[in-house]
Design an enzyme around this catalytic site. Structure first.
Site, PDB file in Angstrom:
ATOM      1  N   ASP A  65       0.832  -1.202   0.000  1.00  0.00           N
ATOM      2  CA  ASP A  65       0.000   0.000   0.000  1.00  0.00           C
ATOM      3  C   ASP A  65       0.873   1.262   0.000  1.00  0.00           C
ATOM      4  O   ASP A  65       1.974   1.256   0.550  1.00  0.00           O
ATOM      5  CB  ASP A  65      -0.907  -0.024   1.240  1.00  0.00           C
ATOM      6  N   TRP A 105       2.736   8.040  -2.488  1.00  0.00           N
ATOM      7  CA  TRP A 105       4.147   8.264  -2.847  1.00  0.00           C
ATOM      8  C   TRP A 105       4.206   9.189  -4.059  1.00  0.00           C
ATOM      9  O   TRP A 105       5.012  10.123  -4.095  1.00  0.00           O
ATOM     10  CB  TRP A 105       4.804   6.913  -3.161  1.00  0.00           C
ATOM     11  N   HIS A 107       2.636   3.492  -9.011  1.00  0.00           N
ATOM     12  CA  HIS A 107       2.509   2.044  -9.253  1.00  0.00           C
ATOM     13  C   HIS A 107       3.749   1.522  -9.992  1.00  0.00           C
ATOM     14  O   HIS A 107       4.230   0.425  -9.714  1.00  0.00           O
ATOM     15  CB  HIS A 107       1.239   1.738 -10.049  1.00  0.00           C
ATOM     16  N   GLU A 156     -12.107  -5.125  -4.874  1.00  0.00           N
ATOM     17  CA  GLU A 156     -12.701  -3.797  -4.644  1.00  0.00           C
ATOM     18  C   GLU A 156     -12.000  -2.713  -5.476  1.00  0.00           C
ATOM     19  O   GLU A 156     -12.534  -1.618  -5.654  1.00  0.00           O
ATOM     20  CB  GLU A 156     -12.607  -3.422  -3.154  1.00  0.00           C
ATOM     21  N   TRP A 196     -11.693  -2.339  -8.533  1.00  0.00           N
ATOM     22  CA  TRP A 196     -12.404  -1.925  -9.761  1.00  0.00           C
ATOM     23  C   TRP A 196     -13.114  -0.588  -9.546  1.00  0.00           C
ATOM     24  O   TRP A 196     -13.462   0.087 -10.509  1.00  0.00           O
ATOM     25  CB  TRP A 196     -13.455  -2.958 -10.165  1.00  0.00           C
ATOM     26  N   LEU A 239      11.418 -20.223  -5.102  1.00  0.00           N
ATOM     27  CA  LEU A 239      10.355 -19.378  -4.522  1.00  0.00           C
ATOM     28  C   LEU A 239       9.037 -19.538  -5.287  1.00  0.00           C
ATOM     29  O   LEU A 239       9.017 -19.498  -6.517  1.00  0.00           O
ATOM     30  CB  LEU A 239      10.800 -17.907  -4.597  1.00  0.00           C
TER      31      LEU A 239
HETATM   32  C1  FPP Z   1      -1.838   0.183  -3.423  1.00  0.00           C
HETATM   33  O1  FPP Z   1      -1.433   1.515  -3.491  1.00  0.00           O
HETATM   34  C2  FPP Z   1      -1.361  -0.541  -4.591  1.00  0.00           C
HETATM   35  C3  FPP Z   1      -2.149  -1.109  -5.559  1.00  0.00           C
HETATM   36  C4  FPP Z   1      -3.602  -1.096  -5.558  1.00  0.00           C
HETATM   37  C5  FPP Z   1      -1.544  -1.784  -6.724  1.00  0.00           C
HETATM   38  C6  FPP Z   1      -0.245  -2.489  -6.459  1.00  0.00           C
HETATM   39  C7  FPP Z   1       0.313  -2.852  -7.770  1.00  0.00           C
HETATM   40  C8  FPP Z   1       1.616  -2.877  -8.075  1.00  0.00           C
HETATM   41  C9  FPP Z   1       2.718  -2.620  -7.139  1.00  0.00           C
HETATM   42  C10 FPP Z   1       1.971  -3.132  -9.483  1.00  0.00           C
HETATM   43  C11 FPP Z   1       1.615  -4.452 -10.047  1.00  0.00           C
HETATM   44  C12 FPP Z   1       2.162  -5.604  -9.292  1.00  0.00           C
HETATM   45  C13 FPP Z   1       2.775  -6.681  -9.825  1.00  0.00           C
HETATM   46  C14 FPP Z   1       3.036  -7.859  -8.930  1.00  0.00           C
HETATM   47  C15 FPP Z   1       3.225  -6.750 -11.219  1.00  0.00           C
HETATM   48  P1  FPP Z   1      -2.537   2.644  -3.483  1.00  0.00           P
HETATM   49  O2  FPP Z   1      -2.747   3.096  -4.873  1.00  0.00           O
HETATM   50  O3  FPP Z   1      -3.740   2.169  -2.750  1.00  0.00           O
HETATM   51  O4  FPP Z   1      -1.797   3.753  -2.661  1.00  0.00           O
HETATM   52  P2  FPP Z   1      -2.476   4.901  -1.767  1.00  0.00           P
HETATM   53  O5  FPP Z   1      -3.124   4.202  -0.601  1.00  0.00           O
HETATM   54  O6  FPP Z   1      -1.307   5.716  -1.357  1.00  0.00           O
HETATM   55  O7  FPP Z   1      -3.432   5.641  -2.657  1.00  0.00           O
END
Ligand code: FPP
Length: 252
Positions: A19, A24, A36, A66, A68, A130
């Protein structure tokens, strides 16, 4: 329940909610997608670290059922990022003996993404290092529901009886059936909740929360979480004294 540990006390299975990508990026006045992308760089580093440390399994929550609800553009970009990352990283994962598994309701993804996932899973299915589990369009409630649907189907065909339904049977039908339950759960980004991740599997897992945003998560923070895990006494319902005695007799 997983009571057997590795010799060095490392967790065998680590589950992570990654998260903080959005925050960031926002802190830097970047569009959220750059957060991301930075998150994917962290994924690569953490996977490398787990390979080096001989961790048996790493489960990452990449996209929840969720998610989506996010703006359409962000969802589209996340799908592209997932597709592109699979495309560019799969040979490297394969070379490092990593077995990739994607869990979640994949039927909601485009045919192109479903094919890519299937190809990546097939390419790495014989690997013995792994196990990297990517949870995509995943929810813990969905996981338990699909387990019950499969069990109910077997009952209706007469292949299982009602009396066969036990905790251990249900564990064989959740999506991570072949893996030990997570020993350590980490959530970055400061929130302290499970958000419908591996609900069945986290019953006895140790939890570690950090304020660090996922793109800033690194080897140092990861080692701190592992050290914290190692310093805890896992009792699985027993008293502290019983655990010490069992450890002495090497039964735990
Ligand atoms: C949460 O941050 C992160 C996500 C919903 C997506 C995570 C996806 C990746 C790291 C990329 C794809 C992964 C792989 C394994 C290829 P947020 O957007 O909720 O952050 P915020 O809470 O600061 O808004």
């Amino acid at each position: 329940m997983n009571e057997l540990m590795t010799d060095n006390g490392n967790p065998r299975h680590i589950a992570i909610i990654m998260d903080g990508n959005g925050r960031w990026a926002e802190k830097r006045l970047f569009p959220r997608i750059l957060g991301h992308r930075a998150g994917v760089k962290t994924v690569k580093k953490i996977v490398e670290y787990c390979v080096k440390e001989e961790i048996a399994a790493l489960s990452l929550f990449a996209f929840s059922s969720e998610n989506w609800r996010r703006p359409k553009k962000e969802v589209e970009m996340l799908m592209e990022l997932f597709f592109g990352t699979l495309q560019t990283q799969i040979d490297k994962l394969d070379k490092n003996n990593v077995k990739l598994r994607v869990i979640g309701d994949k039927s909601a993804f485009s045919k192109k993404l479903q094919d890519r996932i299937l190809q990546a899973e097939q390419q790495t299915e014989k690997n013995t290092g792994l196990t990297l589990v990517v949870a995509a369009n995943y929810g813990g409630h969905w996981d338990i529901t699909q387990a019950f649907q499969k069990i109910a189907e077997k009952i209706s065909k007469g292949e299982l009886q009602l009396e066969d339904i036990t905790e251990s049977l249900i564990s064989q039908y959740v999506t991570t059936a072949e893996l030990p339950e997570p020993d350590l759960f980490i959530r970055t980004g400061g929130e302290q909740r499970i958000s419908n991740f591996l609900l069945w599997q986290l019953a006895y897992t140790e939890f570690y929360f950090t304020e660090t945003l996922w793109p800033d998560f690194d080897k140092e923070v990861f080692s701190k979480a592992i050290e914290s895990f190692k310093s805890r006494q896992r009792r699985f319902g027993r008293t502290g004294e019983q655990v010490v005695n069992l450890q002495k007799s090497k039964k735990l």
